[in-house]
Design an enzyme around this catalytic site. Structure first.
Site, PDB file in Angstrom:
ATOM      1  N   TYR A  56      11.015 -83.458 -50.978  1.00 32.74           N
ATOM      2  CA  TYR A  56      11.615 -84.337 -51.994  1.00 32.74           C
ATOM      3  C   TYR A  56      10.587 -85.347 -52.459  1.00 32.74           C
ATOM      4  CZ  TYR A  56      16.233 -83.502 -53.548  1.00 32.74           C
ATOM      5  OH  TYR A  56      17.286 -82.985 -54.230  1.00 32.74           O
ATOM      6  N   GLU A  58      11.066 -87.568 -55.619  1.00 32.53           N
ATOM      7  CA  GLU A  58      11.539 -88.198 -56.867  1.00 32.53           C
ATOM      8  C   GLU A  58      10.554 -89.260 -57.314  1.00 32.53           C
ATOM      9  OE1 GLU A  58      15.519 -89.692 -56.672  1.00 32.53           O
ATOM     10  OE2 GLU A  58      16.389 -87.696 -56.523  1.00 32.53           O
ATOM     11  N   ASP A 202       8.039 -76.096 -79.911  1.00 30.03           N
ATOM     12  CA  ASP A 202       8.516 -75.432 -78.693  1.00 30.03           C
ATOM     13  C   ASP A 202       7.766 -74.110 -78.603  1.00 30.03           C
ATOM     14  OD1 ASP A 202       9.847 -73.914 -76.818  1.00 30.03           O
ATOM     15  OD2 ASP A 202      11.852 -74.574 -77.426  1.00 30.03           O
ATOM     16  N   THR A 228       7.847 -73.280 -71.644  1.00 28.35           N
ATOM     17  CA  THR A 228       8.142 -72.727 -70.326  1.00 28.35           C
ATOM     18  C   THR A 228       6.812 -72.345 -69.685  1.00 28.35           C
ATOM     19  OG1 THR A 228       8.437 -70.625 -71.451  1.00 28.35           O
ATOM     20  CG2 THR A 228      10.427 -71.792 -70.811  1.00 28.35           C
ATOM     21  N   LYS A 231       7.717 -66.692 -68.915  1.00 31.16           N
ATOM     22  CA  LYS A 231       7.520 -65.888 -70.141  1.00 31.16           C
ATOM     23  C   LYS A 231       6.060 -65.393 -70.182  1.00 31.16           C
ATOM     24  CE  LYS A 231      11.413 -68.023 -72.414  1.00 31.16           C
ATOM     25  NZ  LYS A 231      12.014 -68.613 -73.587  1.00 31.16           N
ATOM     26  N   ARG A 237       8.854 -70.074 -62.793  1.00 32.66           N
ATOM     27  CA  ARG A 237      10.028 -70.325 -63.626  1.00 32.66           C
ATOM     28  C   ARG A 237      10.191 -71.841 -63.736  1.00 32.66           C
ATOM     29  NH1 ARG A 237      12.926 -65.793 -65.388  1.00 32.66           N
ATOM     30  NH2 ARG A 237      14.321 -66.706 -66.883  1.00 32.66           N
TER      31      ARG A 237
HETATM   32  C1  PLP Z   1      13.126 -69.378 -73.501  1.00 38.05           C
HETATM   33  C2  PLP Z   1      13.097 -70.509 -74.429  1.00 38.05           C
HETATM   34  C3  PLP Z   1      13.438 -71.806 -73.999  1.00 38.05           C
HETATM   35  C4  PLP Z   1      14.170 -72.126 -72.713  1.00 38.05           C
HETATM   36  O1  PLP Z   1      13.765 -71.633 -71.583  1.00 38.05           O
HETATM   37  P1  PLP Z   1      14.671 -71.482 -70.265  1.00 38.05           P
HETATM   38  O2  PLP Z   1      13.609 -71.575 -69.240  1.00 38.05           O
HETATM   39  O3  PLP Z   1      15.326 -70.163 -70.382  1.00 38.05           O
HETATM   40  O4  PLP Z   1      15.628 -72.612 -70.194  1.00 38.05           O
HETATM   41  C5  PLP Z   1      13.251 -72.838 -74.894  1.00 38.05           C
HETATM   42  N1  PLP Z   1      12.808 -72.622 -76.129  1.00 38.05           N
HETATM   43  C6  PLP Z   1      12.507 -71.406 -76.591  1.00 38.05           C
HETATM   44  C7  PLP Z   1      12.018 -71.249 -77.994  1.00 38.05           C
HETATM   45  C8  PLP Z   1      12.657 -70.302 -75.769  1.00 38.05           C
HETATM   46  O5  PLP Z   1      12.415 -69.084 -76.246  1.00 38.05           O
END
Ligand code: PLP
Length: 432
Positions: A56, A58, A202, A228, A231, A237
């Site tokens: 932990y 925080e 994003d 993220t 991906k 993750r």
């Molecule tokens: C996958 C994705 C996210 C969110 O990711 P998670 O880890 O699944 O919450 C945010 N923005 C875009 C454009 C995505 O494709």
């Protein structure tokens, strides 16, 4: 020869062990073409499976609410320093649990409930967290939608500008989950500047392409960039947020705040949204930020696009329609608007044959979101195991055969499934 990765589970918890083995076997005998997936590298799997999951911590390095942080502080600082070097950003936060919490933190950091934001609807390739109604982002904030042109499949930046001028949003999202073309961050930045909105990119879907230099870089143009780490990046993750240090709208939007943009973002993550950071995931992030600086990773990023284009060209040569006519990224959308069968029919048939993808709306789609007229195909995972353009030709051939046989898929599936399993046997799948 498979390495025994979970000897204790194997010995004492065969139920969990067997299911992991089944998934691993599935992953090494099928074509993973879900555009948001790839294979995490071995170093990431090891970091994520470590004892760091116990800790932990925080707070932030040097300012925690728990004792005993000497080593986890060093790990978080390492992830931040490597991440900043990788992306050339001023500030980085590596604590978001995933991409959605990263985006949620940006809302909590910069906006008030009820504020207007501009984003692309999910039905047009946007993400849930960009203001879609069923998500927190659409419940707490007002989405002003903008969408790719229904004919060309591309964003029309003049239209985006018009909408922004009319609606005066406080924040504009640039980044999607099912858009095959490059984004023009310079144009987004001009629009955001003109209307006095925060610009947030994003890059969850395209981070490796940016690192490889085959997609424009949003960092110089945006107040905030979220992503993220899984991906196509092949990390844990988890999510991360980059930002400028200064809040250029301090006077306009946060006149009584004592915080700059970097501090607003950090506060948005912790304590506004999250408690203890996932230190095992942060160690995994440090690991992927090191690997992503190598030439090997950059060639991977560039190869993803070459593979998507090779796949696209071959599918077109076989007579298949592609939304927008092509791709400049890792993904493409098969367009079944003129077919009798739906996107869902096709994605189910593909899965029966060992090609794992998802059904997806295409521009101008007349079918419902639960049926759709498209299938989204991505090349990140296949590229991460070493597939090249020649392999994409074979993959296109299988996809075409499945589409030609949707009506009698159960007859042809066993044969295609076994051809694909044999083909996959020629590649090495990390962790599987
Ligand atoms: C996958 C994705 C996210 C969110 O990711 P998670 O880890 O699944 O919450 C945010 N923005 C875009 C454009 C995505 O494709």
């Amino acid at each position: 020869m498979t390495v025994e990765r979970q000897p204790n589970l194997k010995a004492t918890d065969p139920e969990v062990y067997d299911l992991i083995q089944k998934q691993a076997n599935y992953e090494r005998t099928t074509l993973k073409m879900i555009a948001s997936e790839s294979y995490a590298i071995e170093n990431v799997l090891e970091a994520c499976g470590s004892i760091l999951t116990n800790k932990y911590a925080e707070g932030y390095p040097g300012a925690r609410y728990y004792e005993g942080n000497e080593f986890v502080d060093a790990i978080e600082n390492l992830a931040i320093e490597r991440g900043k070097a990788l992306f050339g950003c001023e500030h980085m936060n590596v604590q978001p649990y995933s991409g959605s919490p990263a985006n949620n933190a940006v809302y909590r950091a910069l906006l008030n409930v009820g504020d207007k934001i501009m984003g692309v609807p999910v039905s047009d390739g946007g993400h849930l967290t960009h203001g879609w109604k069923v998500s927190f982002s659409g419940k707490d904030f007002v989405q002003i939608p903008y969408r790719p042109n229904q004919e060309t499949g591309r964003l029309d930046m003049d239209e985006v500008r018009e909408i922004a001028r009319r609606e005066q949003p406080k924040l504009i999202w640039a980044g999607m989950s099912a858009y095959p073309f490059k984004l023009d961050y310079a144009a987004f930045a001009e629009i955001a500047e003109e209307v006095g909105a925060y610009l947030v990119a994003d890059i969850a879907h395209i981070n490796a392409l940016i690192i490889a230099g085959v997609h424009p870089d949003p960092v110089p143009y945006c107040d905030v960039v979220t992503s993220t780490a899984h991906k196509m990046l092949r990390g844990p993750r988890a999510g991360f947020i980059m930002s400028k240090i200064e809040d250029r709208y301090h006077e306009k939007y946060h006149p009584t705040s004592k915080w700059n943009l970097a501090k607003l973002i950090d506060r948005g993550v912790f304590p506004t949204l999250q408690g203890g950071p996932h230190m095992h995931a942060i160690a995994g992030m440090a690991a992927i930020f090191k690997y992503a600086q190598t030439d090997e990773f950059k060639s991977y990023g560039a190869q993803i696009v070459k593979n998507a284009q090779a796949l696209c060209e071959e599918l077109k040569a076989l007579g298949r329609a592609i939304a927008g006519g092509g791709t400049e990224t890792h993904l493409l959308l098969l367009d079944f608007r003129k077919e009798e069968f739906t996107g869902k029919d096709a994605s189910q048939a593909l899965a029966k044959c060992g090609i794992i993808a998802n059904f997806n709306m295409v521009p101008g789609d007349q079918r419902s979101p639960s049926q759709t007229s498209g299938v989204r195909l991505g090349t990140s995972a296949l590229t991460s195991v070493g597939m090249k353009e020649a392999d994409m030709k074979k993959v296109a051939g299988w996809i075409d055969r499945v589409c030609a046989n949707i009506g009698k898929i159960d007859e042809v599936a066993p044969q295609i499934r076994s051809e694909i399993a044999e083909f996959c046997g020629g590649f090495k799948f990390p962790g599987a």
